[in-house]
Every structure is written in C-alpha cells, then in structure tokens.
Design an enzyme around this catalytic site. Structure first.
Site, PDB file in Angstrom:
ATOM      1  N   THR A 222     -49.146  -4.609  50.466  1.00 13.51           N
ATOM      2  CA  THR A 222     -49.523  -4.500  51.643  1.00 13.51           C
ATOM      3  C   THR A 222     -49.558  -2.698  51.867  1.00 13.51           C
ATOM      4  O   THR A 222     -48.460  -2.134  51.349  1.00 13.51           O
ATOM      5  CB  THR A 222     -48.474  -4.521  52.539  1.00 13.51           C
ATOM      6  OG1 THR A 222     -49.142  -6.381  52.414  1.00 13.51           O
ATOM      7  CG2 THR A 222     -49.068  -4.599  53.955  1.00 13.51           C
ATOM      8  N   ARG A 250     -52.727 -20.063  54.530  1.00 15.52           N
ATOM      9  CA  ARG A 250     -51.203 -19.339  54.548  1.00 15.52           C
ATOM     10  C   ARG A 250     -50.869 -18.566  54.797  1.00 15.52           C
ATOM     11  O   ARG A 250     -52.252 -17.122  54.755  1.00 15.52           O
ATOM     12  CB  ARG A 250     -50.706 -18.948  52.541  1.00 15.52           C
ATOM     13  CG  ARG A 250     -49.510 -18.517  53.225  1.00 15.52           C
ATOM     14  CD  ARG A 250     -49.640 -16.446  52.575  1.00 15.52           C
ATOM     15  NE  ARG A 250     -48.120 -15.866  52.252  1.00 15.52           N
ATOM     16  CZ  ARG A 250     -48.174 -15.138  52.318  1.00 15.52           C
ATOM     17  NH1 ARG A 250     -49.443 -13.729  52.152  1.00 15.52           N
ATOM     18  NH2 ARG A 250     -47.180 -14.336  51.682  1.00 15.52           N
TER      19      ARG A 250
HETATM   20  N1  ASP Z   1     -45.897  -9.065  51.571  1.00 18.39           N
HETATM   21  C1  ASP Z   1     -47.346  -9.440  51.552  1.00 18.39           C
HETATM   22  C2  ASP Z   1     -47.900 -10.309  51.250  1.00 18.39           C
HETATM   23  O1  ASP Z   1     -46.690 -11.813  51.523  1.00 18.39           O
HETATM   24  C3  ASP Z   1     -47.851  -8.656  49.803  1.00 18.39           C
HETATM   25  C4  ASP Z   1     -47.032  -7.485  49.940  1.00 18.39           C
HETATM   26  O2  ASP Z   1     -47.197  -6.383  50.538  1.00 18.39           O
HETATM   27  O3  ASP Z   1     -46.822  -7.664  48.887  1.00 18.39           O
HETATM   28  O4  ASP Z   1     -48.451 -11.103  51.849  1.00 18.39           O
END
Ligand code: ASP
Length: 361
Positions: A222, A250
């Site tokens: 992210t 999701r």
């Molecule tokens: N937190 C994000 C998600 O679960 C993915 C990530 O940041 O690695 O969608």
C-alpha cells in the site's frame, strides 16, 4: 537615564522577540514541510514534495503523491493492473484524511476507475459520507468527472491469474472449507453432515489446516503517505489494489480510517502496510496517534501498535510509520523488513529508511 535604560530594555526585548520568532521560524522551516511514505516509493514522495514545497496544502500534496504512485503502478500493487481477485479482476481501495478538520473520504473495492485517491477526495469534498464501495463508488467517481469505466486488468495481472487457476487456485484466502485443493465452489466443512461426506472429501478435510492465507512480501503493498504542509497542517492518504487472489468483495485496511492511516494536526500521523485483514482489527494507526497524544515518542508508539498485533497473531506481517507534529518520524515492523521514504527541508532528495523487524514482545 531612566528613559535610556527603558529604551535599552525595550531594544533587548525586541531583539529577543525577533530572535525567538526567527529562531522558531528557523526550526519550523527545517521541520516543515514534510512528506513520509511507506516503501521506497520515491517518485510518489517527490511528487508530493513538489506540491507541498510550492505552497499547496497537505491534502493537495497527498493527492499528488498517491496519484503519482497509482500512475506508476508502484510495486504493481498500487493503481490499476495488479492484485487480481479470484475472478481475475483488479479493484481499488483508497482513503484521504484531513488532520485539520478530521474529514475523511474513502472508496473500497472500487471497480472500473483507476484513480483511487482522487475518488476518495471527491467523497470527502462533495459528500457528507466517509466511505463508498464497489460499483456504486465507481458510478459516483465517474459521475463526478473521473475517467471510466476502464478495464483495470493488465497483461501481467491476467497472466498471474491464469497461472493461479492452473495451480488449482492455490494459495487462497479460504479456511475451514471443502474442497481444499481445487477452485471450488466451496462450502463450509461444518455445513456437511458426516453421513453426506464422500471418502475423498474426508481425506481432503485432513488437509484443511495446511491451507493458509498466504500474505507474503510479494503479493500486496500500500502507499500510505503523510504530509505536513508549510502551515503545519497534516493529511494522510492511502491507495492499494489490495491482496492478490482475494475473495471478490474483500476490502482491506486501505480505506479504513485509523487502520491504514490516521492524522490529527494536534498530534501527528501514521501510515500502515501489511496484512490488512488482520491489521484492521487493531486500528494500528489510530493507536499510534493516540499513544503519541499521551506522550509516547513516535518510535515507541509505532513499536507498541505493531506489538499489540503480533502478540495475538504471531504469523502476521505488517509495518507502520509514525510522525509527530514536530516532524519526528520512526517505523516499526513485524515479519518483514520495512522501508519508508522521507523528504523534508535541508535534504537534497528523498531518503529511504530501513526498519528491521522486531521479535515477538
Ligand atoms: N494492507 C493492504 C491490504 O491488506 C496490503 C498491503 O499494504 O500490503 O489490502
């Protein structure tokens, strides 16, 4: 004589006021503006820096920074073209928060529109809501002028998805279901009466526990960005296309305020990345900011938030950065090595900070 010494005192006072003011400004101008972002998303930080250094607000700079990452498809997990879900589709989660007003706009599982952070901002600016989801979020974004509908898949995302299908849809995010080693349709193992089970289903049940959620370093990321502008106002933003092979519908932590990011001008800000399905249960960024409000240093606040999750989920991977209103920053991570990027005055360019994982507290 009396007048002269009064004049002297006045001059002294004036000098010290000027000194204090200048001193304050001098310190301030070293601290602000400030841009911090998860991962070595250097171009995104540069884009945000250009905006905030030119005098734009922290919200404007966050939008510029996260947008740049979406366009560049940072790590393949921000913007379009990444993280196909079980149907091969890419969807987008994004959020923006203004730490001056505590206003938030977010979109989740948004389809057909590539500009996640701009859509989030439209929610914040033009609605009294906080979060819009799915196709309705897409319709809103398009009605407000963002380009779409657009196919968010890419050649890479479709290739990845085809390989996954060929591999019997492994790994995946299901648990306690049968069948285990194929693509489904799935049903809960408890929904079958013992007498209804076939021998082969029984033997598959033995494997159920070996199927895990498979969050790994390579299948998600992210951009979570915090900006303090020249006025000392703080904003945060996030954008991601989530987790690869997620179950359609999701929503990760990306658009959940307090989980992936949080900001309050009075205290500071936080950004997070990692296994969002686990992290959103703990609101780690809210925790970080509230801990700093109670006097914790950014480093301790970040470590504490991560430890709270690791104690309950020793297999999770995740990280946060914390930045206080004075511009002091730190990071903490668990299960992987984390990097975050920083740009502030007196730096020639973006600096990438590496944080090593800490052990279970
Ligand atoms: N937190 C994000 C998600 O679960 C993915 C990530 O940041 O690695 O969608």
């Amino acid at each position: 004589m009396a007048t002269k010494s009064l004049l002297c005192v006045q001059m002294l006072l004036l000098t010290s006021i000027v000194f204090v003011v200048l001193g304050h400004e001098a310190v301030k101008s070293e601290q602000y503006p400030l841009v911090v972002s998860t991962w070595p998303f250097v171009e995104a930080v540069r884009a945000a820096w250009r905006a905030v250094d030119a005098g734009f607000s922290s919200v404007d700079a966050v939008i510029e920074g996260c947008s740049a990452c979406e366009e560049l498809r940072c790590d393949g997990t921000v913007g379009p073209g990444g993280s196909p879900d079980e149907n091969g589709e890419t969807t987008i989660d994004a959020l923006v928060m203004d730490g001056a007003t505590m206003e938030v706009g977010a979109v989740a599982a948004m389809r057909y529109v590539k500009d996640g952070i701009r859509a989030a901002r439209l929610v914040m600016q033009h609605t009294k809501h906080t979060l819009l989801v799915g196709e309705k979020a897409s319709a809103f974004a398009i009605s407000m002028g963002l380009p779409g509908p657009t196919n968010l898949s890419s050649t890479e995302s479709m290739e990845k998805w085809t390989k996954w299908k060929q591999n019997h849809c492994q790994p995946n995010f299901w648990k306690n279901v049968i069948p285990v080693n194929s693509c489904g349709p799935y049903h809960g193992k408890d929904s079958l009466k013992l007498s209804d089970r076939t021998c082969s289903e029984d033997s598959l049940l033995g494997n159920i526990e070996s199927s895990s959620s498979h969050f790994s370093v390579n299948n998600h990321d992210t951009i979570s960005m915090a900006v303090i502008d020249k006025g000392g106002h703080i904003a945060v933003g996030t954008s991601t296309n989530g987790a690869t092979f997620k179950i359609p519908g999701r929503v990760g932590d990306g658009p959940i305020v307090g989980s992936s990011a949080y900001a309050d001008d009075e205290v500071g800000a936080c950004g997070a990345t990692g296994d969002g399905d686990i992290m959103m249960r703990f609101l780690p960024c809210y925790q970080v900011v509230e801990s700093m409000r109670l006097g914790m240093e950014p480093k301790l606040a970040a470590k504490d938030a991560i430890s709270r999750i690791a104690r309950k989920f020793p297999d999770f991977v995740g990280a946060v950065f914390a930045v206080n209103k004075n511009g002091e920053h730190a990071g903490a991570c668990y299960g992987w090595t984390f990097q975050y990027s920083v740009r502030r005055p007196l730096m020639d360019d973006v600096k990438v900070v590496t944080v090593h994982p800490h052990s279970l507290p």
